[in-house]
Write a protein that holds these residues in place. Structure first.
Motif, PDB file in Angstrom:
ATOM      1  N   GLU A   1       4.180   6.373 -18.144  1.00 41.19           N
ATOM      2  CA  GLU A   1       2.849   5.740 -17.512  1.00 41.19           C
ATOM      3  C   GLU A   1       3.491   5.547 -15.813  1.00 41.19           C
ATOM      4  O   GLU A   1       2.539   5.478 -14.961  1.00 41.19           O
ATOM      5  N   TYR A   2       4.743   5.468 -15.655  1.00 40.70           N
ATOM      6  CA  TYR A   2       5.200   5.194 -14.480  1.00 40.70           C
ATOM      7  C   TYR A   2       5.064   6.314 -13.415  1.00 40.70           C
ATOM      8  O   TYR A   2       5.318   6.203 -12.292  1.00 40.70           O
ATOM      9  N   VAL A   3       5.200   7.469 -13.908  1.00 47.12           N
ATOM     10  CA  VAL A   3       5.383   8.769 -13.243  1.00 47.12           C
ATOM     11  C   VAL A   3       4.030   9.291 -12.787  1.00 47.12           C
ATOM     12  O   VAL A   3       3.182   9.362 -13.271  1.00 47.12           O
ATOM     13  N   LYS A   4       4.223   9.332 -11.449  1.00 40.44           N
ATOM     14  CA  LYS A   4       2.815   9.804 -10.942  1.00 40.44           C
ATOM     15  C   LYS A   4       3.170  11.068  -9.625  1.00 40.44           C
ATOM     16  O   LYS A   4       4.587  10.849  -9.021  1.00 40.44           O
ATOM     17  N   SER A   5       2.119  11.549  -9.262  1.00 47.99           N
ATOM     18  CA  SER A   5       2.289  12.374  -7.892  1.00 47.99           C
ATOM     19  C   SER A   5       2.622  11.515  -6.736  1.00 47.99           C
ATOM     20  O   SER A   5       1.924  10.509  -6.840  1.00 47.99           O
ATOM     21  N   PHE A   6       2.818  12.092  -5.678  1.00 53.94           N
ATOM     22  CA  PHE A   6       3.060  11.391  -4.502  1.00 53.94           C
ATOM     23  C   PHE A   6       1.621  10.791  -3.962  1.00 53.94           C
ATOM     24  O   PHE A   6       1.659   9.505  -3.716  1.00 53.94           O
ATOM     25  N   ASN A   7       0.536  11.435  -4.053  1.00 54.89           N
ATOM     26  CA  ASN A   7      -0.752  10.982  -3.836  1.00 54.89           C
ATOM     27  C   ASN A   7      -1.157   9.943  -4.645  1.00 54.89           C
ATOM     28  O   ASN A   7      -1.838   8.973  -4.107  1.00 54.89           O
ATOM     29  N   GLU A   8      -1.116  10.136  -6.028  1.00 54.95           N
ATOM     30  CA  GLU A   8      -1.594   9.091  -6.912  1.00 54.95           C
ATOM     31  C   GLU A   8      -0.650   7.832  -6.739  1.00 54.95           C
ATOM     32  O   GLU A   8      -1.310   7.026  -6.694  1.00 54.95           O
ATOM     33  N   ALA A   9       0.584   8.048  -6.623  1.00 56.61           N
ATOM     34  CA  ALA A   9       1.462   6.838  -6.514  1.00 56.61           C
ATOM     35  C   ALA A   9       1.064   6.157  -5.308  1.00 56.61           C
ATOM     36  O   ALA A   9       1.115   4.796  -5.010  1.00 56.61           O
ATOM     37  N   SER A  10       0.874   6.785  -4.084  1.00 56.76           N
ATOM     38  CA  SER A  10       0.222   6.236  -2.699  1.00 56.76           C
ATOM     39  C   SER A  10      -0.802   5.452  -2.965  1.00 56.76           C
ATOM     40  O   SER A  10      -1.018   4.321  -2.419  1.00 56.76           O
ATOM     41  N   ALA A  11      -2.005   5.909  -3.537  1.00 53.31           N
ATOM     42  CA  ALA A  11      -3.181   5.422  -3.774  1.00 53.31           C
ATOM     43  C   ALA A  11      -3.002   4.178  -4.753  1.00 53.31           C
ATOM     44  O   ALA A  11      -3.446   2.965  -4.301  1.00 53.31           O
ATOM     45  N   ALA A  12      -2.092   4.170  -5.737  1.00 55.99           N
ATOM     46  CA  ALA A  12      -1.870   2.849  -6.408  1.00 55.99           C
ATOM     47  C   ALA A  12      -1.167   1.970  -5.888  1.00 55.99           C
ATOM     48  O   ALA A  12      -1.512   0.716  -6.129  1.00 55.99           O
ATOM     49  N   PHE A  13      -0.091   2.489  -4.958  1.00 52.08           N
ATOM     50  CA  PHE A  13       0.421   1.296  -4.082  1.00 52.08           C
ATOM     51  C   PHE A  13      -0.609   0.758  -3.073  1.00 52.08           C
ATOM     52  O   PHE A  13      -0.382  -0.699  -3.140  1.00 52.08           O
ATOM     53  N   ALA A  14      -1.421   1.575  -2.512  1.00 52.91           N
ATOM     54  CA  ALA A  14      -2.074   0.797  -1.381  1.00 52.91           C
ATOM     55  C   ALA A  14      -3.250  -0.140  -1.984  1.00 52.91           C
ATOM     56  O   ALA A  14      -3.535  -0.941  -1.641  1.00 52.91           O
ATOM     57  N   GLU A  15      -3.824   0.329  -3.224  1.00 53.77           N
ATOM     58  CA  GLU A  15      -4.722  -0.554  -3.921  1.00 53.77           C
ATOM     59  C   GLU A  15      -3.929  -1.817  -4.383  1.00 53.77           C
ATOM     60  O   GLU A  15      -4.578  -3.005  -4.242  1.00 53.77           O
ATOM     61  N   TRP A  16      -2.653  -1.748  -4.801  1.00 51.93           N
ATOM     62  CA  TRP A  16      -1.838  -3.033  -5.106  1.00 51.93           C
ATOM     63  C   TRP A  16      -1.676  -3.679  -3.963  1.00 51.93           C
ATOM     64  O   TRP A  16      -2.095  -5.060  -3.947  1.00 51.93           O
TER      65      TRP A  16
END
Length: 133
Positions: free
Chosen positions: A58-73
């Motif tokens: 569940e921790y593996v994401k594309s760069f864009n998905e990871a970026s969006a998740a980090f920004a939301e957090w």
């Protein structure tokens, strides 16, 4: 509030991100791994000391998905914060992740090694002045 960020990346030349971990001063945590890094670029250190510890799933994401998740957090922290890193490459990776987002509570990025270097330099100058007296 401080948010401490550390990234793992392929090597010091390419800085291809492998993972990002963040811990807020209040204990909240964020972790993500990127699915796009190219293993042939990895340093020996990364191959032996980073890759075996990746969590996957569940921790593996594309760069864009990871970026969006980090920004939301970060947005959900709900307070003004400063991102603290221990290497300028961490700042570069973090900025590239967040450049498409308007994170109003992000006040600055600080590479703590630059701060420590200034303190050490200041201390050595002061020490020299004291020893010259």
């Amino acid at each position: 509030m401080y948010v401490f960020v550390d990234t793992e990346f392929s090597n010091f030349d390419d800085l291809d991100p492998i993972s990002l971990a963040a811990v807020a001063e209040d204990g909240q945590k964020f972790y993500v791994e990127f699915n796009m890094f190219e293993t042939y670029k990895n340093s020996q250190f990364v191959n032996f000391n980073v890759l075996p510890h990746l969590l996957g799933g569940e921790y593996v994401k594309s760069f864009n998905e990871a970026s969006a998740a980090f920004a939301e957090w970060l947005d959900e922290l709900g307070a003004d914060f400063e991102i603290i890193t221990d290497y300028h490459g961490d700042v570069q990776i973090t900025k590239s992740m967040l450049e498409s987002f308007n994170i109003v509570n992000l006040k600055r990025y600080t590479d703590i090694t630059a701060v420590i270097a200034k303190l050490i330099n200041s201390a050595s100058v002061h020490s020299k002045e004291v020893s010259d007296e």
